[in-house]
Design an enzyme around this catalytic site. Structure first.
Site, short mmCIF file in Angstrom:
data_model
loop_
_atom_site.label_atom_id
_atom_site.label_comp_id
_atom_site.label_asym_id
_atom_site.label_seq_id
_atom_site.Cartn_x
_atom_site.Cartn_y
_atom_site.Cartn_z
N HIS A 193 -114.15 14.17 79.38
CA HIS A 193 -112.94 14.42 80.17
C HIS A 193 -113.24 14.69 81.64
O HIS A 193 -112.39 15.18 82.37
CB HIS A 193 -112.13 15.58 79.57
N SER A 253 -110.85 21.76 67.38
CA SER A 253 -110.12 21.56 66.13
C SER A 253 -110.00 20.09 65.76
O SER A 253 -109.44 19.76 64.72
CB SER A 253 -108.72 22.18 66.23
#
Length: 257
Positions: free
Chosen positions: A118, A202
């Protein structure tokens, strides 16, 4: 912590020579950096549109004020989780870290082979000429210049063309790894790995969440994360819901015994 699971994971790490690590916000929260999506995370303070490419172009000053305050953490230090990963890289166990984080703490801890999927909040780049600016410099410009977000090194008819954009992947944006070549590189690294270690994510945000799917059949997936993931019940998955730093320290101690 369940000793049986820790021992299983120790054996896997001991027998692995090509571990690819996937990291998310959970490893950085142990260095005092807020995550994005928890109840106290950044998204509870501002909606996602602030972190979009459209908002950046429409409100560059407000965007930078938010980004410098919430995404830039120059005083944050790596924790023991980052340090163990750097040690394992030096020892030839960890081949690559692929991270969602933009804080550069893996590199600060000494890891060399890091893919910042990112992007990074350490630098910003002129969209026209490619001149790089440090975020520290951009923060100073924000305080002292009216059009601080425009490059000093080039001229264009349209001022927006020479905006200085942080080197992070914004919503509606595309980073260097969001290309066919970038994806193929990541997929190949994961396919060649003999263990995938997931830390502090997650695995619910695409495309990052799909990466474990590209491991070879039977390759173990170790997940150390406080909350559940979609992979927890897979037959080759080993899950520990504990502190990342503490767990990696314990794994490292077991390896040396």
């Amino acid at each position: 912590m369940e000793n049986g699971m820790l021992e299983k994971c120790t054996d896997i790490v001991r027998n692995s020579k090509n571990i690819v690590v996937l990291t998310g916000a959970g490893i950085s929260t142990e260095s005092g950096i807020k995550d994005f999506r928890s109840s106290t995370g950044i998204y509870s303070m501002a909606p996602e549109y602030i972190l979009s490419i459209d908002y950046f172009f429409k409100n560059p000053k407000e965007f930078y004020q938010f980004a410098v305050e919430n995404l830039y953490h120059p005083s944050a230090e790596p924790n023991s989780g980052h340090e163990v990963l750097a040690k394992w890289e030096k020892e030839g166990k960890v081949s690559y870290i692929i991270t969602q984080n933009i804080d550069a703490l893996h590199q600060k801890a000494g890891s060399k082979k890091v893919i910042e999927f990112h992007g990074t909040m350490k630098t910003a780049t002129c969209l026209n000429c490619g001149t790089k600016y440090s975020t520290e410099e951009m923060a100073n410009r924000l305080k002292n210049m009216k059009e601080f977000y425009m490059c000093d090194h080039c001229q264009t008819k349209n001022k927006r063309d020479r905006y200085i954009k942080p080197d992070v992947v914004l919503f509606g944006d595309a980073g260097k790894w969001f290309t066919m070549e970038g994806f193929n590189t990541v997929m190949q690294l994961i396919h060649e790995a003999d263990c995938i270690l997931v830390l502090g994510t997650s695995l619910k945000v695409t495309p990052f969440s799909t990466f474990p799917l590209y491991r070879r059949e039977g390759v173990p997936l170790i997940i150390i994360n406080k909350s559940d993931t979609p992979y927890d019940l897979d037959s080759s998955t080993f899950v520990i819901h504990e502190s990342i730093g503490e767990t990696l320290r314990n794994l490292n101690t077991n390896l040396n015994n």
